[in-house]
Scaffold this motif. Structure first.
Motif, PDB file in Angstrom:
ATOM      1  N   GLU A  17       0.801  -1.226   0.000  1.00 57.64           N
ATOM      2  CA  GLU A  17       0.000   0.000   0.000  1.00 57.64           C
ATOM      3  C   GLU A  17       0.840   1.285   0.000  1.00 57.64           C
ATOM      4  O   GLU A  17       0.339   2.360   0.296  1.00 57.64           O
ATOM      5  CB  GLU A  17      -0.968   0.038   1.189  1.00 57.64           C
ATOM      6  CG  GLU A  17      -1.913  -1.125   1.246  1.00 57.64           C
ATOM      7  CD  GLU A  17      -2.636  -1.189   2.570  1.00 57.64           C
ATOM      8  OE1 GLU A  17      -3.177  -0.159   3.012  1.00 57.64           O
ATOM      9  OE2 GLU A  17      -2.655  -2.277   3.168  1.00 57.64           O
ATOM     10  N   GLU A  18       2.121   1.180  -0.330  1.00 57.25           N
ATOM     11  CA  GLU A  18       2.992   2.354  -0.333  1.00 57.25           C
ATOM     12  C   GLU A  18       3.058   3.036  -1.695  1.00 57.25           C
ATOM     13  O   GLU A  18       3.610   4.121  -1.810  1.00 57.25           O
ATOM     14  CB  GLU A  18       4.396   1.950   0.123  1.00 57.25           C
ATOM     15  CG  GLU A  18       4.406   1.489   1.576  1.00 57.25           C
ATOM     16  CD  GLU A  18       5.752   0.959   2.019  1.00 57.25           C
ATOM     17  OE1 GLU A  18       6.747   1.078   1.261  1.00 57.25           O
ATOM     18  OE2 GLU A  18       5.814   0.413   3.134  1.00 57.25           O
ATOM     19  N   ARG A  19       2.506   2.400  -2.714  1.00 57.73           N
ATOM     20  CA  ARG A  19       2.455   2.962  -4.063  1.00 57.73           C
ATOM     21  C   ARG A  19       1.063   2.721  -4.633  1.00 57.73           C
ATOM     22  O   ARG A  19       0.363   1.816  -4.214  1.00 57.73           O
ATOM     23  CB  ARG A  19       3.495   2.306  -4.999  1.00 57.73           C
ATOM     24  CG  ARG A  19       4.933   2.536  -4.604  1.00 57.73           C
ATOM     25  CD  ARG A  19       5.335   3.973  -4.881  1.00 57.73           C
ATOM     26  NE  ARG A  19       6.743   4.200  -4.658  1.00 57.73           N
ATOM     27  CZ  ARG A  19       7.257   4.657  -3.531  1.00 57.73           C
ATOM     28  NH1 ARG A  19       6.484   4.921  -2.498  1.00 57.73           N
ATOM     29  NH2 ARG A  19       8.540   4.870  -3.402  1.00 57.73           N
ATOM     30  N   THR A  20       0.711   3.505  -5.644  1.00 59.73           N
ATOM     31  CA  THR A  20      -0.587   3.299  -6.284  1.00 59.73           C
ATOM     32  C   THR A  20      -0.516   2.085  -7.207  1.00 59.73           C
ATOM     33  O   THR A  20       0.580   1.596  -7.552  1.00 59.73           O
ATOM     34  CB  THR A  20      -1.016   4.520  -7.125  1.00 59.73           C
ATOM     35  OG1 THR A  20      -0.166   4.625  -8.258  1.00 59.73           O
ATOM     36  CG2 THR A  20      -1.004   5.797  -6.293  1.00 59.73           C
ATOM     37  N   ILE A  21      -1.679   1.663  -7.620  1.00 57.34           N
ATOM     38  CA  ILE A  21      -1.775   0.524  -8.531  1.00 57.34           C
ATOM     39  C   ILE A  21      -1.062   0.818  -9.854  1.00 57.34           C
ATOM     40  O   ILE A  21      -0.567  -0.078 -10.521  1.00 57.34           O
ATOM     41  CB  ILE A  21      -3.259   0.152  -8.753  1.00 57.34           C
ATOM     42  CG1 ILE A  21      -3.380  -1.211  -9.417  1.00 57.34           C
ATOM     43  CG2 ILE A  21      -3.993   1.196  -9.554  1.00 57.34           C
ATOM     44  CD1 ILE A  21      -2.993  -2.351  -8.534  1.00 57.34           C
ATOM     45  N   TYR A  22      -0.965   2.099 -10.193  1.00 59.25           N
ATOM     46  CA  TYR A  22      -0.316   2.442 -11.454  1.00 59.25           C
ATOM     47  C   TYR A  22       1.198   2.296 -11.390  1.00 59.25           C
ATOM     48  O   TYR A  22       1.859   2.199 -12.433  1.00 59.25           O
ATOM     49  CB  TYR A  22      -0.769   3.820 -11.941  1.00 59.25           C
ATOM     50  CG  TYR A  22      -2.243   3.753 -12.282  1.00 59.25           C
ATOM     51  CD1 TYR A  22      -2.676   2.985 -13.352  1.00 59.25           C
ATOM     52  CD2 TYR A  22      -3.185   4.369 -11.481  1.00 59.25           C
ATOM     53  CE1 TYR A  22      -4.017   2.849 -13.634  1.00 59.25           C
ATOM     54  CE2 TYR A  22      -4.543   4.240 -11.763  1.00 59.25           C
ATOM     55  CZ  TYR A  22      -4.944   3.476 -12.833  1.00 59.25           C
ATOM     56  OH  TYR A  22      -6.276   3.329 -13.110  1.00 59.25           O
ATOM     57  N   ALA A  72     -10.243 -10.137  -4.000  1.00 54.48           N
ATOM     58  CA  ALA A  72      -8.813 -10.389  -3.833  1.00 54.48           C
ATOM     59  C   ALA A  72      -8.092  -9.140  -3.342  1.00 54.48           C
ATOM     60  O   ALA A  72      -7.028  -9.237  -2.733  1.00 54.48           O
ATOM     61  CB  ALA A  72      -8.201 -10.872  -5.142  1.00 54.48           C
ATOM     62  N   ILE A  73      -8.676  -7.970  -3.639  1.00 49.35           N
ATOM     63  CA  ILE A  73      -8.121  -6.694  -3.182  1.00 49.35           C
ATOM     64  C   ILE A  73      -9.277  -5.793  -2.745  1.00 49.35           C
ATOM     65  O   ILE A  73     -10.417  -5.978  -3.182  1.00 49.35           O
ATOM     66  CB  ILE A  73      -7.289  -5.980  -4.273  1.00 49.35           C
ATOM     67  CG1 ILE A  73      -8.126  -5.705  -5.529  1.00 49.35           C
ATOM     68  CG2 ILE A  73      -6.031  -6.759  -4.601  1.00 49.35           C
ATOM     69  CD1 ILE A  73      -7.411  -4.891  -6.599  1.00 49.35           C
ATOM     70  N   ILE A  74      -8.937  -4.837  -1.884  1.00 52.41           N
ATOM     71  CA  ILE A  74      -9.906  -3.814  -1.483  1.00 52.41           C
ATOM     72  C   ILE A  74      -9.243  -2.450  -1.604  1.00 52.41           C
ATOM     73  O   ILE A  74      -8.035  -2.317  -1.418  1.00 52.41           O
ATOM     74  CB  ILE A  74     -10.445  -4.035  -0.051  1.00 52.41           C
ATOM     75  CG1 ILE A  74      -9.301  -4.087   0.965  1.00 52.41           C
ATOM     76  CG2 ILE A  74     -11.309  -5.267   0.032  1.00 52.41           C
ATOM     77  CD1 ILE A  74      -9.761  -4.112   2.410  1.00 52.41           C
ATOM     78  N   SER A  75     -10.054  -1.461  -1.914  1.00 51.65           N
ATOM     79  CA  SER A  75      -9.548  -0.102  -2.071  1.00 51.65           C
ATOM     80  C   SER A  75      -9.247   0.507  -0.707  1.00 51.65           C
ATOM     81  O   SER A  75     -10.025   0.393   0.225  1.00 51.65           O
ATOM     82  CB  SER A  75     -10.583   0.753  -2.794  1.00 51.65           C
ATOM     83  OG  SER A  75     -10.118   2.078  -2.910  1.00 51.65           O
TER      84      SER A  75
END
Length: 92
Positions: A17-22, A72-75
């Motif tokens: 969670e230290e970087r965005t998905i991009y 599998a993931i949550i925002s």
């Protein structure tokens, strides 16, 4: 769930969670920016750099939606996602 989904989950696990998905998108696509190259080294993901050069952003976004739908993931914020227990099981 295809192999790219698993690779995306693996990357998200490493990014913690230290970087965005991009950041994952740019790494897999092979964007030659200092930030992407540093992220690959810092998070131990350099071996995946440019592993999916054909990947389109729209396809990547669609895969993120699929991972959310499969729980599998949550925002956790704008473009930041956390891998769930179910997501960790997919990677295993």
């Amino acid at each position: 769930m295809n192999s790219l989904h698993i690779v995306m989950l693996f990357c998200l696990q490493r990014l913690k969670e230290e970087r965005t998905i991009y950041g994952v998108y740019h790494l897999l696509k092979g964007k030659k920016s200092a930030q992407t190259i540093q992220d690959g080294q810092i998070y131990g993901l350099s071996f995946l750099f440019q592993s999916f050069p054909y990947l389109k952003k729209s396809s990547f976004d669609s895969m993120i939606t699929t991972l959310v739908q499969r729980e599998a993931i949550i925002s956790k914020g704008e473009h930041v996602y956390q891998v769930t227990e179910k997501g960790h099981e997919y990677v295993q």
